[in-house]
Scaffold this active site. Sequence first.
Site, mmCIF file in Angstrom:
data_model
loop_
_atom_site.group_PDB
_atom_site.id
_atom_site.type_symbol
_atom_site.label_atom_id
_atom_site.label_comp_id
_atom_site.label_asym_id
_atom_site.label_seq_id
_atom_site.Cartn_x
_atom_site.Cartn_y
_atom_site.Cartn_z
ATOM 1 N N HIS A 1 -0.797 2.989 -4.533
ATOM 2 C CA HIS A 1 0.248 1.997 -4.774
ATOM 3 C C HIS A 1 0.997 2.308 -6.058
ATOM 4 O O HIS A 1 1.620 1.440 -6.647
ATOM 5 C CB HIS A 1 -0.347 0.595 -4.829
ATOM 6 C CG HIS A 1 -1.350 0.348 -3.747
ATOM 7 N ND1 HIS A 1 -2.692 0.534 -3.933
ATOM 8 C CD2 HIS A 1 -1.193 0.011 -2.455
ATOM 9 C CE1 HIS A 1 -3.328 0.300 -2.796
ATOM 10 N NE2 HIS A 1 -2.447 -0.020 -1.888
HETATM 11 S S1 FES Z 1 -2.629 1.830 -7.180
HETATM 12 FE FE1 FES Z 1 -3.634 0.653 -5.694
HETATM 13 S S2 FES Z 1 -5.532 1.631 -5.634
HETATM 14 FE FE2 FES Z 1 -4.538 2.744 -7.151
#
Ligand code: FES
Lengths: 189, 482
Positions: A153
């Site tokens: 993410h």
């Molecule tokens: S940014 Fe969501 S798990 Fe690493």
Amino acid sequence: MTDATIEHGESVDEERRDFIHIATVAAAGVGAAAVAIPVVAQMLPAADTKAASSLEVDISKVPVGGEIRVLIGGKPFFVRHRTAAEIAAAEAVDVGTLPEPETDEERLRPTPSGEFNKAILVTSGACTHLGCVPVGPGGGNLGDYGGWYCPCHGSHYDTSGRIRKGPAPSNLPIPDYRYVSESVISISL
Amino acid sequence: MSGHESTYKPASGFTRWLDDRLPIVRLAHDSFVDFPTPKNLNYWYTFGGILAVCLAIQIITGVVLAMHYTPTVDEGFASVERIMRDVPYGWLLRYVHANGASFFFLAVYIHMFRGLYYGSYKAPREVLWLLGCIIFFLMIATAFLGYMLPWGQMSYHGANVITGLIGALPIIGEPIQTWLMGGPSIGNATLQRFFSLHYLLPFMIAGVVILHIWALHVPGNNNPTGVEVKEVKKDTVPFHPYYTVKDGFAIVVFLIVFAIFVFYMPTVLGHADNYIEANPLVTPAHIVPEWYLLPFYAILRAITFDIGPIDAKLLGVIAMFASIAVLFMVPWLDTSKVKSMRYRPVAKQFFFGFVACSLLLGWCGAVNPDDPVIPLGEDKLLVSYTDANGFVATAEFDAYEEAVAEVESLPADSGASISVQKAPAFRFVHLAQILTVYYFAYFLVILPLLGLREKPKNEPESIHKSVLGGHKSSDAALAPAE
Ligand code: FES
Ligand code: HEM
């Protein structure tokens, strides 16, 4: 017996009946609880699993600018050999501006001689967002701050493993580790 | 209906002998042969039979797969590959089992929407509905456990995300998580217990299915009009041959579609990542569950904000479990006296909205939540650097080449870097938030309030009358013949 009654032509001792009733239910209850303990506890980590919860790592094998990744009890950890520029970048940051303020030195552990080996950084390898394993020097993407980048993410960590950008709430935790000698560390869960 | 009198007459000496000792043939006869069934059941009512077939398929293929499967982290993946390549017809067994899970869920979702539409959860069928919800919950658990077994990348990291959710609970979360995994992380201990439970749960489902059918046979089937059977003779037909044949036909059609998937596109419903052996050090770029769990996953990810002391992660977990738990409360949330939405013109529209909402949630669960649904501008590239006076400066660019040219034109010690500045957009996470609100509002607000306010259309007097519909005259003409 005062409360003896007549049932089916026989004299019934109510007190005696109650005693048997309560004793049986109590025995069944205690028995069920006694059985539940091993049934539930067998699912806890077994002795051999717990025994495998620390690992010695030879840090002299980690190339400058690179890292090695180790699994302890299935959990990932990073051991990174930082370049001089990376150390400088980690120290130059104004700690007050960080989402989770920590100086670089607070994230190191002393060697047997009491000094800090700034070149070696040891962190957890699980992104503090949802636990993905961020990519690092071996993965061709260091993120915007030269440390690690989590592709899941988009979390960016700096060269001290501190969160700088993205959804992850906190820095990559420093595991429980110590220097066994100048070139060997022992990491435990 | 349980009230109906048994019409079973043992034909031979042996069946008479057996009937006096264990009236099992009588039970089967009264339940599936001479069981009075509303004469107006449509094809949406065939999914119960289809589900029974699905469960049988999963159990049979599963037991056979278990003869070849090895539940260890070292051999699990290889043993599944061996099933695919070396075991005679192993590929078929595995594809039937893996696609069977998908079709099982397809059928159960249709079955549940059917129940919601025709009000089959209303008195006197609340217990029937509750048992159905329990079956659904056990199915989710079984499928989650089973998906772990091939020990691919999705198996491992999916299980990691889900067990991590339990760890989000305050105080008790982490001990429970460790207890479930049998160690500090997902490993051999986890795989072995998941296999054991994956074997066990389908048989528990089978047990609950028996209760489900029992609870069905006490009040008898609901039907598309929602009007209860009034006169057994006029309103019902015997289950056999009328519904054995109708269900049988539907099962054949369902199995044809199933076979098309198994033989011509056995992997479209799966993820390529699961053909890579589990590696705890490398996370796949997109962790997504199987399609049938996507709506719940979307609800989980829709919660991106904290409420008071409860953080977003825990709230997401609560919302996800609540989205299943709310199903258990439906019989008491819907206040309408009219069962079938055929006669509830307003509720019907909200119902179709709910179906659309569920499908869209599935879509939201499949994609990256930050992707735009409706972009409100173009993404820009941002070059940030330290200028000659030591201040941080930025410059925006549309094209990557221009941004690179800018970086190269700056002095080396300016620490220039390029990052993406996302344009404002209506993103999937926003869509998922709106849909999540509708999902819960449907059950918690719309069903309770609408039942009190809506003016329903007239229900037919009886099943019999509704079947004859406009042909009232033929109804009269038929009457003397009886
Ligand atoms: S940014 Fe969501 S798990 Fe690493
Ligand atoms: C409710 C019924 C069941 C459902 C929904 C279900 C679901 C699943 C799923 C989704 C998988 C992963 C498939 C894949 O991607 O490869 C799987 C694998 C497996 N299941 Fe089941 N299952 C059910 C019943 C059973 C039963 C009764 C057994 C008996 C032991 C069983 C044994 C196995 C085995 C051995 C595997 C691993 C091999 C493989 O991956 O194909 N299953 N199951």
